[in-house]
Design a protein around this motif. Structure first.
Motif, PDB file in Angstrom:
ATOM      1  N   GLU A 150     -26.626  15.992  18.487  1.00  0.00           N
ATOM      2  CA  GLU A 150     -26.048  15.524  17.286  1.00  0.00           C
ATOM      3  C   GLU A 150     -24.845  16.565  16.929  1.00  0.00           C
ATOM      4  O   GLU A 150     -23.774  16.109  16.766  1.00  0.00           O
ATOM      5  CB  GLU A 150     -27.009  15.629  15.873  1.00  0.00           C
ATOM      6  CG  GLU A 150     -27.915  14.396  15.991  1.00  0.00           C
ATOM      7  CD  GLU A 150     -29.131  14.841  16.940  1.00  0.00           C
ATOM      8  OE1 GLU A 150     -29.146  15.839  17.334  1.00  0.00           O
ATOM      9  OE2 GLU A 150     -29.967  13.912  17.318  1.00  0.00           O
ATOM     10  N   GLN A 151     -24.964  17.702  17.297  1.00  0.00           N
ATOM     11  CA  GLN A 151     -24.036  18.628  16.864  1.00  0.00           C
ATOM     12  C   GLN A 151     -22.800  18.556  18.123  1.00  0.00           C
ATOM     13  O   GLN A 151     -21.728  18.512  17.594  1.00  0.00           O
ATOM     14  CB  GLN A 151     -24.532  20.385  17.169  1.00  0.00           C
ATOM     15  CG  GLN A 151     -25.107  20.648  15.920  1.00  0.00           C
ATOM     16  CD  GLN A 151     -25.838  22.017  16.279  1.00  0.00           C
ATOM     17  OE1 GLN A 151     -26.261  22.536  17.370  1.00  0.00           O
ATOM     18  NE2 GLN A 151     -25.578  22.967  15.106  1.00  0.00           N
ATOM     19  N   LEU A 152     -23.290  18.292  19.324  1.00  0.00           N
ATOM     20  CA  LEU A 152     -22.142  18.051  20.324  1.00  0.00           C
ATOM     21  C   LEU A 152     -21.322  16.775  20.178  1.00  0.00           C
ATOM     22  O   LEU A 152     -20.208  16.730  20.312  1.00  0.00           O
ATOM     23  CB  LEU A 152     -22.820  18.130  21.731  1.00  0.00           C
ATOM     24  CG  LEU A 152     -23.369  19.408  22.101  1.00  0.00           C
ATOM     25  CD1 LEU A 152     -24.086  19.014  23.594  1.00  0.00           C
ATOM     26  CD2 LEU A 152     -22.340  20.557  22.331  1.00  0.00           C
ATOM     27  N   LEU A 153     -22.045  15.722  19.499  1.00  0.00           N
ATOM     28  CA  LEU A 153     -21.496  14.361  19.410  1.00  0.00           C
ATOM     29  C   LEU A 153     -20.445  14.648  18.210  1.00  0.00           C
ATOM     30  O   LEU A 153     -19.277  14.188  17.961  1.00  0.00           O
ATOM     31  CB  LEU A 153     -22.198  13.370  19.002  1.00  0.00           C
ATOM     32  CG  LEU A 153     -23.287  12.854  20.149  1.00  0.00           C
ATOM     33  CD1 LEU A 153     -24.292  11.933  19.730  1.00  0.00           C
ATOM     34  CD2 LEU A 153     -22.539  12.288  21.161  1.00  0.00           C
ATOM     35  N   CYS A 154     -20.822  15.266  17.165  1.00  0.00           N
ATOM     36  CA  CYS A 154     -19.962  15.642  15.951  1.00  0.00           C
ATOM     37  C   CYS A 154     -18.746  16.558  16.244  1.00  0.00           C
ATOM     38  O   CYS A 154     -17.587  16.138  15.955  1.00  0.00           O
ATOM     39  CB  CYS A 154     -20.679  16.565  14.901  1.00  0.00           C
ATOM     40  SG  CYS A 154     -19.757  16.964  13.474  1.00  0.00           S
ATOM     41  N   CYS A 155     -19.002  17.317  17.342  1.00  0.00           N
ATOM     42  CA  CYS A 155     -17.949  18.143  18.151  1.00  0.00           C
ATOM     43  C   CYS A 155     -16.883  17.507  18.660  1.00  0.00           C
ATOM     44  O   CYS A 155     -15.740  17.290  18.344  1.00  0.00           O
ATOM     45  CB  CYS A 155     -18.368  19.155  18.828  1.00  0.00           C
ATOM     46  SG  CYS A 155     -17.264  20.366  19.582  1.00  0.00           S
ATOM     47  N   ILE A 156     -17.476  16.358  19.514  1.00  0.00           N
ATOM     48  CA  ILE A 156     -16.571  15.332  20.272  1.00  0.00           C
ATOM     49  C   ILE A 156     -15.792  14.832  19.470  1.00  0.00           C
ATOM     50  O   ILE A 156     -14.648  14.307  19.584  1.00  0.00           O
ATOM     51  CB  ILE A 156     -17.508  14.891  21.434  1.00  0.00           C
ATOM     52  CG1 ILE A 156     -17.972  15.873  22.393  1.00  0.00           C
ATOM     53  CG2 ILE A 156     -16.587  13.752  21.769  1.00  0.00           C
ATOM     54  CD1 ILE A 156     -19.034  15.146  23.055  1.00  0.00           C
ATOM     55  N   GLY A 157     -16.277  14.073  18.318  1.00  0.00           N
ATOM     56  CA  GLY A 157     -15.571  13.213  17.619  1.00  0.00           C
ATOM     57  C   GLY A 157     -14.479  13.698  16.670  1.00  0.00           C
ATOM     58  O   GLY A 157     -13.666  13.298  16.802  1.00  0.00           O
ATOM     59  N   LEU A 158     -14.876  15.013  16.212  1.00  0.00           N
ATOM     60  CA  LEU A 158     -13.674  15.644  15.458  1.00  0.00           C
ATOM     61  C   LEU A 158     -12.322  15.979  16.353  1.00  0.00           C
ATOM     62  O   LEU A 158     -11.252  15.825  16.155  1.00  0.00           O
ATOM     63  CB  LEU A 158     -14.057  16.921  14.873  1.00  0.00           C
ATOM     64  CG  LEU A 158     -15.290  16.680  13.712  1.00  0.00           C
ATOM     65  CD1 LEU A 158     -15.924  18.091  13.502  1.00  0.00           C
ATOM     66  CD2 LEU A 158     -14.618  16.105  12.794  1.00  0.00           C
ATOM     67  N   VAL A 159     -12.975  16.458  17.729  1.00  0.00           N
ATOM     68  CA  VAL A 159     -11.716  16.981  18.633  1.00  0.00           C
ATOM     69  C   VAL A 159     -10.887  15.704  19.194  1.00  0.00           C
ATOM     70  O   VAL A 159      -9.643  15.850  19.280  1.00  0.00           O
ATOM     71  CB  VAL A 159     -12.527  18.021  19.670  1.00  0.00           C
ATOM     72  CG1 VAL A 159     -11.245  18.371  20.577  1.00  0.00           C
ATOM     73  CG2 VAL A 159     -13.106  19.029  18.924  1.00  0.00           C
ATOM     74  N   LEU A 160     -11.782  14.716  19.462  1.00  0.00           N
ATOM     75  CA  LEU A 160     -11.197  13.452  19.830  1.00  0.00           C
ATOM     76  C   LEU A 160      -9.960  13.011  18.894  1.00  0.00           C
ATOM     77  O   LEU A 160      -9.147  12.609  19.327  1.00  0.00           O
ATOM     78  CB  LEU A 160     -12.057  12.321  20.307  1.00  0.00           C
ATOM     79  CG  LEU A 160     -12.619  12.490  21.561  1.00  0.00           C
ATOM     80  CD1 LEU A 160     -13.756  11.455  21.508  1.00  0.00           C
ATOM     81  CD2 LEU A 160     -11.936  12.547  22.643  1.00  0.00           C
ATOM     82  N   THR A 161     -10.429  13.035  17.565  1.00  0.00           N
ATOM     83  CA  THR A 161      -9.354  12.566  16.703  1.00  0.00           C
ATOM     84  C   THR A 161      -8.261  13.450  16.554  1.00  0.00           C
ATOM     85  O   THR A 161      -7.194  13.038  16.561  1.00  0.00           O
ATOM     86  CB  THR A 161     -10.207  12.602  15.228  1.00  0.00           C
ATOM     87  OG1 THR A 161     -11.174  11.731  15.294  1.00  0.00           O
ATOM     88  CG2 THR A 161      -9.074  11.933  14.102  1.00  0.00           C
ATOM     89  N   ALA A 162      -8.401  14.847  16.717  1.00  0.00           N
ATOM     90  CA  ALA A 162      -7.391  15.734  16.796  1.00  0.00           C
ATOM     91  C   ALA A 162      -6.426  15.396  18.103  1.00  0.00           C
ATOM     92  O   ALA A 162      -5.269  15.672  18.125  1.00  0.00           O
ATOM     93  CB  ALA A 162      -7.806  17.021  16.530  1.00  0.00           C
ATOM     94  N   ALA A 163      -7.115  14.981  19.165  1.00  0.00           N
ATOM     95  CA  ALA A 163      -6.361  14.637  20.425  1.00  0.00           C
ATOM     96  C   ALA A 163      -5.378  13.670  20.082  1.00  0.00           C
ATOM     97  O   ALA A 163      -4.409  13.449  20.944  1.00  0.00           O
ATOM     98  CB  ALA A 163      -7.409  14.430  21.464  1.00  0.00           C
ATOM     99  N   PHE A 164      -5.555  12.701  19.346  1.00  0.00           N
ATOM    100  CA  PHE A 164      -4.501  11.713  19.106  1.00  0.00           C
ATOM    101  C   PHE A 164      -3.538  12.072  18.161  1.00  0.00           C
ATOM    102  O   PHE A 164      -2.406  11.783  18.195  1.00  0.00           O
ATOM    103  CB  PHE A 164      -5.273  10.410  18.475  1.00  0.00           C
ATOM    104  CG  PHE A 164      -5.744   9.302  19.657  1.00  0.00           C
ATOM    105  CD1 PHE A 164      -5.021   8.513  20.155  1.00  0.00           C
ATOM    106  CD2 PHE A 164      -7.206   9.407  19.845  1.00  0.00           C
ATOM    107  CE1 PHE A 164      -5.357   7.668  21.233  1.00  0.00           C
ATOM    108  CE2 PHE A 164      -7.562   8.526  21.137  1.00  0.00           C
ATOM    109  CZ  PHE A 164      -6.549   7.784  21.704  1.00  0.00           C
ATOM    110  N   LEU A 165      -4.009  12.825  17.182  1.00  0.00           N
ATOM    111  CA  LEU A 165      -3.251  13.202  15.896  1.00  0.00           C
ATOM    112  C   LEU A 165      -1.913  14.357  16.520  1.00  0.00           C
ATOM    113  O   LEU A 165      -0.710  14.174  15.982  1.00  0.00           O
ATOM    114  CB  LEU A 165      -3.727  13.846  14.928  1.00  0.00           C
ATOM    115  CG  LEU A 165      -4.929  13.069  13.980  1.00  0.00           C
ATOM    116  CD1 LEU A 165      -5.318  13.803  13.037  1.00  0.00           C
ATOM    117  CD2 LEU A 165      -4.133  11.611  13.542  1.00  0.00           C
TER     118      LEU A 165
END
Length: 318
Positions: free
Chosen positions: A159-174
């Motif tokens: 769950e922690q890794l998925l949260c990390c991935i989701g947050l950083v992927l969003t930043a990767a587009f922004l």
């Protein structure tokens, strides 16, 4: 001449990636030592504004920047809040849920994101999505996936890794969205700003967002510690000042060629290797296993191959 310009752009982008790596290493350190994410995010940009403001004033370039910003204030506040506010918040908060080198790895999706958003930003040749670039981006992403897989037996939960991935992927587009939109705005309006002025203007535009974050941080934990102030100061100089200036300079050098811009953005893949080395030497983490090492090799290989199409195209033009 064009080949030399493109080579310099890629080299400059790679240098920026080295300085950017300090963000992931020190964010990981602060996350493990109790530094509040709101202070880390807000202080980073506030100190960046201070450092760049002094440098620009010394060079006589601060007032022209402020005059330019005054005429387009909401553009700077809007994209600045995304580039140096929301984007950095997501990276800082993501460091709570995964190691720094994993954050750096996931953020490399910005390479693909920069290509995918191009048709929605440009109306010229830069809007084309190069198929070979996408295939090489897939290679880089495969390397990222392997690095993530190597953490399945680590100290973080799924769950922690998925949260990390989701947050950083969003930043990767922004990040590429804000960067390219601001560059396009300057281009359309024929506004002449150098790399340092663009970085400073973007940071100044994000101040309202970051002041709100620091206010929240104070309400949660009071003032930041001296250790946090020192660490964020290093991040501001290394990643904020040096990294951003080199990156914006590289993007400016490659601005007329979509493939060259993609090659510059691909140099950010070097951040993973530098971050791993930094965390091993400074924070004492274990070196990734063979799966993680294979992932790094794929990313570096994709990075090298990424610049070849642009170089060949420029040689043909020459």
């Amino acid at each position: 001449m064009q080949t030399t310009q493109q080579t310099k752009a890629v080299a400059t982008g790679a240098l920026a990636g080295v300085f950017f790596s300090s963000t992931y290493i020190l964010n990981s350190f602060l996350a493990s030592s109790g530094g509040h994410w709101a202070w880390t995010t807000g202080l980073r940009t506030s100190l960046l504004v201070l450092f760049l403001g002094v440098m620009l004033q010394w060079q006589g370039q601060l007032w022209p920047l402020l005059q330019t910003m005054r005429n387009h204030v909401w553009v700077w506040i809007g994209w600045g809040s995304i580039a140096f506010g929301l984007n950095y918040f997501l990276l800082t908060f993501g460091a709570l849920f995964g190691p720094g080198w994993l954050v750096a790895g996931v953020f490399q999706f910005t390479i693909v994101a920069g290509i995918l958003i191009a048709p929605f930003i440009y109306s010229d040749d830069r809007a084309r999505i190069p198929m070979r670039a996408l295939l090489l981006s897939a290679l880089i992403l495969a390397g990222i996936a392997l690095m993530q897989w190597s953490q399945k037996e680590g100290s973080y939960t799924t769950e922690q890794l998925l949260c990390c991935i989701g947050l950083v992927l969003t930043a990767a587009f922004l990040w590429p969205l804000a960067n390219r939109k601001l560059m396009l705005h300057l281009e359309v309006k024929q506004l002449k700003l150098n790399a340092m002025q663009r970085v400073a203007g973007t940071a100044i535009g994000s101040l309202p967002f970051n002041l709100l974050l620091m206010t929240f941080g104070y309400s949660e934990v009071g003032w930041p510690s001296e250790q946090q102030l020192l660490a964020v100061s290093i991040i501001s100089v290394s990643s904020g000042v040096l990294g951003c200036i080199f990156f914006f300079k590289a993007m400016h050098m490659a601005r007329s060629n979509g493939a060259a811009m993609a090659a510059v953005e691909a140099t950010q893949a070097l951040e993973i290797l530098v971050t791993v080395v930094g965390e091993v030497l400074l924070l004492g983490i274990a070196w990734p296993n063979w799966i993680g090492n294979l992932g790094m090799m794929l990313i570096i290989g994709g990075l090298i191959l990424y610049s070849i199409p642009a170089r060949r195209k420029m040689l043909a033009v020459r």
